[in-house]
Scaffold this motif. Structure first.
Motif, mmCIF file in Angstrom:
data_model
loop_
_atom_site.group_PDB
_atom_site.id
_atom_site.type_symbol
_atom_site.label_atom_id
_atom_site.label_comp_id
_atom_site.label_asym_id
_atom_site.label_seq_id
_atom_site.Cartn_x
_atom_site.Cartn_y
_atom_site.Cartn_z
ATOM 1 N N ASP A 131 0.806 -1.069 -0.008
ATOM 2 C CA ASP A 131 -0.134 0.081 0.023
ATOM 3 C C ASP A 131 1.043 1.244 0.171
ATOM 4 O O ASP A 131 1.394 1.488 1.056
ATOM 5 C CB ASP A 131 -0.884 0.036 1.110
ATOM 6 N N PRO A 132 1.232 1.783 -1.216
ATOM 7 C CA PRO A 132 0.577 1.680 -2.369
ATOM 8 C C PRO A 132 0.938 0.563 -3.240
ATOM 9 O O PRO A 132 1.955 -0.077 -3.164
ATOM 10 C CB PRO A 132 0.794 2.937 -3.084
ATOM 11 N N HIS A 133 -0.263 -0.032 -3.948
ATOM 12 C CA HIS A 133 -0.161 -1.091 -4.568
ATOM 13 C C HIS A 133 0.854 -0.847 -5.750
ATOM 14 O O HIS A 133 0.929 -0.016 -6.462
ATOM 15 C CB HIS A 133 -1.385 -1.580 -5.463
ATOM 16 N N VAL A 134 1.927 -1.803 -6.259
ATOM 17 C CA VAL A 134 3.009 -1.618 -7.072
ATOM 18 C C VAL A 134 2.768 -2.432 -8.186
ATOM 19 O O VAL A 134 2.826 -3.884 -7.926
ATOM 20 C CB VAL A 134 4.305 -1.745 -6.484
ATOM 21 N N PRO A 135 2.145 -2.378 -9.438
ATOM 22 C CA PRO A 135 1.958 -3.394 -10.447
ATOM 23 C C PRO A 135 3.558 -3.990 -10.951
ATOM 24 O O PRO A 135 4.403 -2.819 -11.024
ATOM 25 C CB PRO A 135 1.162 -2.465 -11.452
ATOM 26 N N THR A 136 3.484 -4.897 -11.405
ATOM 27 C CA THR A 136 4.683 -5.646 -12.249
ATOM 28 C C THR A 136 4.476 -6.307 -13.250
ATOM 29 O O THR A 136 3.487 -6.558 -13.524
ATOM 30 C CB THR A 136 5.574 -6.392 -10.933
ATOM 31 N N ASP A 137 5.734 -6.290 -14.041
ATOM 32 C CA ASP A 137 5.475 -7.268 -15.349
ATOM 33 C C ASP A 137 5.916 -8.635 -14.956
ATOM 34 O O ASP A 137 5.982 -8.956 -13.832
ATOM 35 C CB ASP A 137 6.627 -6.620 -16.262
ATOM 36 N N ASP A 138 5.693 -9.563 -15.795
ATOM 37 C CA ASP A 138 5.753 -10.800 -15.754
ATOM 38 C C ASP A 138 7.366 -11.150 -15.487
ATOM 39 O O ASP A 138 8.015 -10.396 -15.828
ATOM 40 C CB ASP A 138 5.224 -11.784 -16.694
ATOM 41 N N LEU A 139 7.604 -12.305 -14.919
ATOM 42 C CA LEU A 139 8.911 -12.836 -14.881
ATOM 43 C C LEU A 139 9.596 -13.166 -16.317
ATOM 44 O O LEU A 139 8.693 -13.683 -16.975
ATOM 45 C CB LEU A 139 8.895 -14.133 -13.752
ATOM 46 N N ALA A 140 10.587 -12.917 -16.413
ATOM 47 C CA ALA A 140 11.376 -13.521 -17.550
ATOM 48 C C ALA A 140 12.810 -13.777 -17.275
ATOM 49 O O ALA A 140 13.307 -13.643 -16.107
ATOM 50 C CB ALA A 140 11.509 -12.300 -18.595
ATOM 51 N N LYS A 141 13.359 -14.574 -18.255
ATOM 52 C CA LYS A 141 14.779 -15.200 -17.912
ATOM 53 C C LYS A 141 15.882 -14.059 -18.490
ATOM 54 O O LYS A 141 15.463 -13.125 -19.286
ATOM 55 C CB LYS A 141 14.929 -16.234 -18.811
ATOM 56 N N SER A 142 16.806 -13.725 -17.571
ATOM 57 C CA SER A 142 17.781 -12.543 -17.926
ATOM 58 C C SER A 142 19.056 -13.527 -18.669
ATOM 59 O O SER A 142 19.389 -14.521 -18.861
ATOM 60 C CB SER A 142 18.409 -12.215 -16.424
ATOM 61 N N SER A 143 19.611 -12.650 -19.347
ATOM 62 C CA SER A 143 20.896 -12.958 -20.123
ATOM 63 C C SER A 143 21.930 -13.618 -19.362
ATOM 64 O O SER A 143 22.718 -14.500 -19.700
ATOM 65 C CB SER A 143 21.574 -11.888 -20.894
ATOM 66 N N SER A 144 22.043 -13.307 -18.013
ATOM 67 C CA SER A 144 22.848 -14.008 -17.152
ATOM 68 C C SER A 144 22.609 -15.268 -16.554
ATOM 69 O O SER A 144 23.360 -15.854 -15.817
ATOM 70 C CB SER A 144 23.143 -13.071 -15.768
ATOM 71 N N GLY A 145 21.491 -15.666 -16.780
ATOM 72 C CA GLY A 145 21.123 -17.153 -16.637
ATOM 73 C C GLY A 145 20.004 -17.112 -15.471
ATOM 74 O O GLY A 145 19.525 -18.255 -15.118
ATOM 75 N N GLY A 146 19.685 -16.132 -15.018
ATOM 76 C CA GLY A 146 18.767 -16.250 -13.723
ATOM 77 C C GLY A 146 17.280 -15.585 -14.459
ATOM 78 O O GLY A 146 16.919 -15.871 -15.545
ATOM 79 N N TYR A 147 16.622 -14.925 -13.392
ATOM 80 C CA TYR A 147 15.259 -14.485 -13.836
ATOM 81 C C TYR A 147 15.419 -12.920 -13.553
ATOM 82 O O TYR A 147 16.137 -12.480 -12.579
ATOM 83 C CB TYR A 147 14.326 -15.300 -13.059
ATOM 84 N N TRP A 148 14.372 -12.254 -13.848
ATOM 85 C CA TRP A 148 13.967 -10.742 -13.579
ATOM 86 C C TRP A 148 12.551 -10.436 -14.004
ATOM 87 O O TRP A 148 11.800 -11.057 -14.728
ATOM 88 C CB TRP A 148 15.137 -9.939 -14.177
ATOM 89 N N PHE A 149 12.132 -9.354 -13.146
ATOM 90 C CA PHE A 149 10.912 -8.925 -13.463
ATOM 91 C C PHE A 149 11.091 -7.188 -13.221
ATOM 92 O O PHE A 149 12.044 -6.800 -12.438
ATOM 93 C CB PHE A 149 9.658 -9.307 -12.745
ATOM 94 N N GLY A 150 10.390 -6.353 -13.830
ATOM 95 C CA GLY A 150 10.432 -5.022 -13.654
ATOM 96 C C GLY A 150 8.946 -4.189 -13.190
ATOM 97 O O GLY A 150 8.135 -5.075 -13.284
#
Length: 236
Positions: free
Chosen positions: A168-187
């Motif tokens: 609160d406040p609500h924070v909208p996010t994008d879906d999870l994606a794979k990163s070029s370094s081999g892990g995962y990320w979202f923004g």
């Protein structure tokens, strides 16, 4: 709390690292995002002395092991940056207790990430996670602030997304994606109120001393470039 020469407050030691408080929420957020648990110790890393001092104070430990570390860019593994890194190690029982209570991975085992105990301290928990495994940049082409979270463990990132969704406040996010370094990320989503998020996540940080000066300053300056206004020190 006492003030350091730089003006940042020094947090009081936690009487119990597993008892819910703003300080322990911040501490375990940092551990989850950039730390390790073994049967006998908790290791956590920080990128500046403000955060390192805060973490050491909360844990009641001495800060040790300052070095310059090579880090790949979260989104482009071909880019390597050299940054300060402070490593703190806490020896003893908190590791196994934290793994059991908070679902943190231990000795390479999978984690479940249960942060319900910190429901009343969501902002310092997310602050710890943001500083540990988050990135902040100003997108020149769009005139916007980009905030993302990057980690090898997609379960941790899904947990962070849930924390932001319930904030609160609500924070909208994008879906999870794979990163070029081999892990995962979202923004954070393009329609997220980044200025509001910045104010929320760093609220009270001057008084508590629970923050990274470098990361807070970068977020503040990025928001000011995007909004064209003065947002202060992000600590009110």
């Amino acid at each position: 709390m006492s003030d350091t020469e730089e003006g940042a407050a020094t947090p009081a030691p936690a009487t119990d690292l597993l008892a819910a408080s703003p300080a322990t929420a911040y501490f375990w957020g940092r551990v989850a995002g950039d730390g390790d648990l073994s049967r006998n110790s908790v290791t956590v890393r920080a990128g500046d002395d403000t955060a390192a001092d805060a973490l050491a104070a909360v844990a009641g430990a001495n800060r040790t092991d300052h070095r310059v570390a090579a880090r790949e860019s979260a989104h482009d593994a071909s880019i390597v940056r050299y940054e300060d890194e402070y490593e703190l190690q806490v020896i003893g029982a908190p590791a196994e207790r934290a793994s059991a209570a908070l679902g943190l991975p231990i000795d390479g085992q999978a984690g479940g990430y249960r942060f319900d105990a910190f429901a009343d301290h969501r902002a310092p928990l997310v602050r710890g996670l943001l500083e540990a495994c988050g990135t902040v940049c100003f997108r020149e082409s769009a005139g916007r602030v980009g905030i993302s979270f990057v980690h090898d463990d997609e379960r941790l990132l899904e947990t962070v997304r849930s924390l932001l969704d319930a904030a609160d406040p609500h924070v909208p996010t994008d879906d999870l994606a794979k990163s070029s370094s081999g892990g995962y990320w979202f923004g954070l989503a393009d329609d997220a109120d980044v200025a509001g998020f910045a104010q929320w996540v760093y609220a009270g940080s001057d008084v508590s001393g629970l923050y990274s000066e470098n990361r807070r300053r970068k977020l503040r300056r990025s928001v000011e470039r995007a909004t064209g206004g003065d947002v202060g020190e992000l600590s009110g």
